[in-house]
Scaffold this active site. Structure first.
Site, PDB file in Angstrom:
ATOM      1  N   HIS A  22     -10.393  58.916  64.029  1.00 35.62           N
ATOM      2  CA  HIS A  22     -10.867  60.303  64.074  1.00 35.62           C
ATOM      3  C   HIS A  22     -11.987  60.500  65.092  1.00 35.62           C
ATOM      4  O   HIS A  22     -12.294  61.632  65.457  1.00 35.62           O
ATOM      5  CB  HIS A  22     -11.318  60.768  62.676  1.00 35.62           C
ATOM      6  N   ASP A  33      -7.001  54.979  59.838  1.00 37.29           N
ATOM      7  CA  ASP A  33      -8.103  55.531  60.635  1.00 37.29           C
ATOM      8  C   ASP A  33      -8.729  54.479  61.536  1.00 37.29           C
ATOM      9  O   ASP A  33      -9.950  54.424  61.703  1.00 37.29           O
ATOM     10  CB  ASP A  33      -9.172  56.155  59.725  1.00 37.29           C
ATOM     11  N   GLY A  87     -21.841  60.325  63.276  1.00 44.78           N
ATOM     12  CA  GLY A  87     -22.166  59.513  64.446  1.00 44.78           C
ATOM     13  C   GLY A  87     -22.090  58.031  64.143  1.00 44.78           C
ATOM     14  O   GLY A  87     -21.935  57.208  65.036  1.00 44.78           O
ATOM     15  N   ASN A  88     -22.210  57.666  62.840  1.00 39.97           N
ATOM     16  CA  ASN A  88     -22.058  56.275  62.434  1.00 39.97           C
ATOM     17  C   ASN A  88     -20.594  55.847  62.384  1.00 39.97           C
ATOM     18  O   ASN A  88     -20.300  54.644  62.330  1.00 39.97           O
ATOM     19  CB  ASN A  88     -22.658  56.034  61.044  1.00 39.97           C
ATOM     20  N   SER A  89     -19.681  56.803  62.359  1.00 37.29           N
ATOM     21  CA  SER A  89     -18.260  56.483  62.234  1.00 37.29           C
ATOM     22  C   SER A  89     -17.819  55.515  63.324  1.00 37.29           C
ATOM     23  O   SER A  89     -18.074  55.736  64.509  1.00 37.29           O
ATOM     24  CB  SER A  89     -17.415  57.755  62.315  1.00 37.29           C
ATOM     25  N   GLY A 125      11.240  54.827  50.927  1.00 33.87           N
ATOM     26  CA  GLY A 125      11.681  56.209  50.847  1.00 33.87           C
ATOM     27  C   GLY A 125      11.646  56.826  49.468  1.00 33.87           C
ATOM     28  O   GLY A 125      12.637  57.417  49.028  1.00 33.87           O
TER      29      GLY A 125
END
Length: 388
Positions: free
Chosen positions: A127, A157, A229-231, A287
């Site tokens: 992200h 992510d 901002g730490n991501s 599925g």
């Protein structure tokens, strides 16, 4: 001659006295090795605790900090609401090819990342860079480099970037499986763009899921301060080794409230290895749409526990459909691995290899049944529902 002998005897006596005192007051200093005595300083857990008490975590920070980078991204957003219309060939035919282009307003964002190889591979969150047109990486020494995207995995992510640099300070991976609740951890990143920052806390919980953040969730929860901002930054242990990639926070006001989440390094490493080798991540898929078993469902199905996953739907012509699974079946195990809920089911199936056989244990109208199927390849996230 007698005088020399006297001096020698006195010297030997003094040396023996010194050795006796050292043995009496410092027994760990003398260690027998190959028939010879050598002075050795032995490290003990008490010594390590004393060192931390005296110097704090400066050793861990100085080891890991050079490996943590700041990531700046730019996305160009058009301010012209009719831009798509003006690019239409028919529109240009009537109004002319020479048309003034509206200015694009750049949108800047920032995050963090971790250098994982000396030749420029960087781990961060998907992200952080998902909508970026340009990516710039700032190293701890102040130098900057443009980065390219090697590959991404939106379902965990995770993103892998590459910068054209050599001899970079790559971080050391820890074994996140050995971490326990209560262990001290440090978070390193660039919160709010103020610059590289270190915060300290403990592991508050392990294996957090059902948060609705990612498709595949197995988070480390920590109270070390994590802010916007730490991501993509590093969560490290007290030895300066990487245990997780900081990913998300629970917040009501946009700032840290003591509940932060990091992706375990074991998951990040698996994803990174697949991305660097093939450019994407391959997962198993059968599925089905599934849901957790609530106490009410357990009562209606006459179940003794709420463990397992209720198959709510079967996708047409999927591996599950071809194997004969039906809505209403309760999945209890996959290859003899117990299924606790729909999230654990999803994680187990994802680890299966496409085109291999798997045995699913189910409950159907109260009877235990084993069904064999051939595992499929998980489609792109945009083409499938969140369940498997």
């Amino acid at each position: 001659m007698r005088q020399l002998w006297t001096i020698f005897s006195q010297a030997v006596t003094v040396c023996l006295g010194i050795l006796f005192v050292m043995k009496l007051f410092y027994p760990n200093l003398l260690v027998q090795s190959n028939g010879q005595q050598t002075i050795v300083k032995q490290s003990t857990p008490g010594d390590q605790a004393a060192a931390i008490a005296q110097t704090g975590y400066r050793g861990a920070v100085s080891k890991a900090t050079p490996s943590v980078v700041n990531i700046f991204t730019t996305a160009h957003i058009s301010q012209d609401p009719h831009r798509a219309l003006k690019n239409d060939p028919l529109f240009r035919h009537f109004f002319g090819e020479e048309m003034e282009e509206e200015d694009e307003q750049p949108e800047n964002s920032l995050g963090s990342g971790v250098i994982v190889s000396a030749d420029g591979l960087i781990l961060t969150n998907n992200h952080v860079i998902s909508s970026a047109d340009q990516i710039e990486v700032a190293l701890s020494d102040g130098s900057k480099s443009s980065a390219t995207v090697v590959g991404t995995d939106p379902e965990t992510d995770i993103a892998v970037l590459k910068i054209d640099r050599k001899a970079l300070p790559a971080i050391t991976f820890s074994n996140s499986e050995q971490m326990k609740v209560g262990d001290v951890v440090l978070a390193i990143g660039n919160p709010f763009g103020v610059g590289q920052t270190v915060t300290q806390g403990i592991i508050s919980a392990l294996g957090r899921n059902h948060l609705g953040i990612n498709t595949f969730e197995n988070f480390i929860q920590t109270d070390a301060s994590i802010n916007p901002g730490n991501s993509g930054g590093a969560l490290i242990d007290t030895n300066g080794n990487l245990i997780g990639i900081n990913s998300a926070i629970y917040s009501r006001n946009g700032g840290s409230m003591g509940i932060g989440f990091a992706i375990p390094v074991s998951i990040a490493q698996q994803v990174m290895e697949q991305i660097t080798s093939s450019g994407s991540v391959t997962r198993g898929w059968i599925g089905i749409e599934a849901q957790d078993i609530t106490p009410e469902l357990a009562e209606s199905f006459n179940l003794k526990s709420i463990n397992g996953s209720l198959i709510a739907g079967v996708l047409l012509d999927s591996p599950a459909d071809r194997a004969g699974l039906r809505p209403g079946d309760i999945l209890t195990a996959i290859n003899k691995k117990p299924v606790a809920d729909s999230q654990s089911m999803l994680n187990i199936i994802a680890l299966l290899k496409p085109r291999e056989k798997a045995t699913l244990s189910i409950l159907r109208t109260g009877k235990k049944v084993d069904i064999d199927l051939v595992v499929g390849k998980r489609p792109l996230p945009s083409k499938i529902p969140k369940n498997n």
